[in-house]
Motif scaffolding. Structure first.
Motif, short mmCIF file in Angstrom:
data_model
loop_
_atom_site.label_atom_id
_atom_site.label_comp_id
_atom_site.label_asym_id
_atom_site.label_seq_id
_atom_site.Cartn_x
_atom_site.Cartn_y
_atom_site.Cartn_z
N GLY A 71 0.80 -1.22 0.00
CA GLY A 71 0.00 0.00 0.00
C GLY A 71 0.83 1.26 0.00
N ASP A 72 2.12 1.16 0.34
CA ASP A 72 3.02 2.30 0.27
C ASP A 72 3.47 2.53 -1.17
OD1 ASP A 72 2.87 2.50 3.03
OD2 ASP A 72 4.78 1.46 3.37
N VAL A 73 4.17 3.61 -1.38
CA VAL A 73 4.80 3.90 -2.67
C VAL A 73 6.30 3.96 -2.46
CG1 VAL A 73 5.07 5.59 -4.53
CG2 VAL A 73 2.80 5.13 -3.58
N HIS A 151 4.04 -3.96 -11.18
CA HIS A 151 5.21 -4.05 -10.29
C HIS A 151 6.45 -3.37 -10.88
CE1 HIS A 151 6.05 -7.10 -13.26
NE2 HIS A 151 7.26 -7.27 -12.77
N TYR A 167 8.47 5.82 -9.36
CA TYR A 167 7.59 5.49 -8.25
C TYR A 167 6.88 4.17 -8.55
CZ TYR A 167 8.26 10.41 -7.01
OH TYR A 167 8.81 11.62 -6.68
N PRO A 169 4.23 1.03 -6.84
CA PRO A 169 3.36 0.62 -5.73
C PRO A 169 3.95 -0.60 -5.01
CG PRO A 169 2.39 -0.01 -7.84
CD PRO A 169 3.62 0.78 -8.15
N GLN A 171 3.98 -3.91 -2.97
CA GLN A 171 2.98 -4.98 -2.90
C GLN A 171 3.27 -6.03 -1.84
OE1 GLN A 171 1.69 -6.27 -6.94
NE2 GLN A 171 3.09 -4.69 -7.68
N LYS A 212 -0.05 7.46 0.11
CA LYS A 212 -0.23 7.88 -1.28
C LYS A 212 -0.54 6.66 -2.13
CE LYS A 212 2.10 10.15 -5.16
NZ LYS A 212 3.34 10.83 -5.62
N LYS A 213 -1.65 6.71 -2.86
CA LYS A 213 -2.06 5.59 -3.70
C LYS A 213 -1.47 5.72 -5.10
CE LYS A 213 -4.66 3.68 -0.57
NZ LYS A 213 -4.29 2.37 0.03
N LEU A 214 -1.06 4.59 -5.64
CA LEU A 214 -0.50 4.55 -6.99
C LEU A 214 -0.91 3.25 -7.64
CD1 LEU A 214 1.47 6.28 -8.77
CD2 LEU A 214 3.30 4.76 -7.99
N ARG A 215 -1.54 3.36 -8.81
CA ARG A 215 -2.03 2.15 -9.49
C ARG A 215 -1.04 1.61 -10.51
NH1 ARG A 215 -6.79 5.24 -8.88
NH2 ARG A 215 -6.34 6.36 -10.80
#
Length: 295
Positions: A71-73, A151, A167, A169, A171, A212-215
């Protein structure tokens, strides 16, 4: 500054890989990456029977990043790339955008010196340092280092280069960062199938961003933001990249979907990373100047 050797490498990214090193957020370190270990005789064989050589990438890692949680970046600043003295570029009937038109395999060894790549005695051009493969472990299963995805992995995006930040995400706990497949040169799209693949020493600094969310992977350059999307279907990758840029502009500029879509169509640049992997990679870029004063 810690030095992480290429004595231990991986061929797939997975949460089950044993870390070869551990670093703290804010720490700067150097990673040694391998050049291609493809023997010359591979390019002297007749492959008319269709029994092509297996494609494998050897990547240094994984590196455990302290405090990195799902959930982190993960922020990776690429500070510098120091090349070995010789790289290789190659293709065959098994790789490259025109592989069906290739009659025989081709290998060229390329000297790299003083910021130039020596294609031949008559033809030289400036090096274009970049990291072909840089990624973290996926949340489930394993992904061969040859493939890109959420990834990161084998994205082959030219802007994953010195002076820029990538950057990703996170996992799995510790992120399990790995890198390799460094290029001294590669045109956008990597249509030949390879860049100038070369051993290197990569200096990078990592940080962990909470909340911070990153998809999808994102590159920050001094002048732009670039969202990276990979998909087996090039059109679907383009659509997803467009959606991501629309969402990015909506959030940053407080726009409606229609406004952000219209703005994306005028100011965003769609770029090829590579179109030779079974999973294509593209990126979509927007200038920071558009966002100034809109943080």
């Amino acid at each position: 500054m810690d030095f992480i050797s290429d004595e231990k490498i991986i061929h797939s990214m997975s949460s089950t890989n044993e870390p070869i090193a551990e670093v703290k957020p804010g720490e700067t370190f150097v990673v040694k990456t391998r050049g291609p270990g493809i023997p010359d005789e591979v390019f002297e064989k007749d492959y008319s029977d269709g029994q092509y050589p297996q494609r494998i990438l050897s990547i240094t890692g994984p590196i455990y990043i302290q405090d990195a949680e799902p959930g982190d970046v993960l922020e990776i600043a690429i500070n510098d790339i120091e090349f070995d003295e010789e790289g290789k570029m190659w293709m065959g009937q098994w790789m490259g955008i025109l592989m069906d038109e290739v009659q025989k395999p081709y290998l060229r060894k390329v000297k790299v010196k003083d910021g130039k790549a020596f294609f031949s005695e008559e033809i030289t051009f400036p090096v274009r340092p970049m990291i072909g493969t840089l990624g973290v472990a996926p949340s489930e299963g394993e992904i061969a280092c040859l493939y890109p995805g959420v990834h990161g992995g084998n994205m082959d995006v030219p802007s994953v280069a010195p002076g820029n930040k990538l950057y990703l995400p996170v996992q799995v706990k510790g992120a399990l960062l790995a890198t390799g497949d460094v290029h001294a040169g590669m045109g956008d799209g990597e249509v030949f199938g390879t860049g100038i693949e070369i051993g290197s020493k990569v200096t990078m600094t990592v940080n962990v961003i909470k909340g911070k969310k990153l998809r999808h992977p994102m590159v920050e350059t001094p002048n732009s933001y670039e969202i990276i999307v990979s998909n087996e279907d090039l059109v679907e990758a383009t659509k997803e990249a467009t959606r991501e840029m629309i969402s990015f502009l909506q959030e940053r500029l407080k726009l409606t979907f229609e406004e952000a879509y219209a703005l994306t169509g005028q100011v965003a640049n769609l770029k090829f990373g590579q179109v030779v992997n079974p999973i294509y990679t593209i990126s979509i870029e927007v200038s920071k100047s558009l966002l100034e004063g809109q943080q």
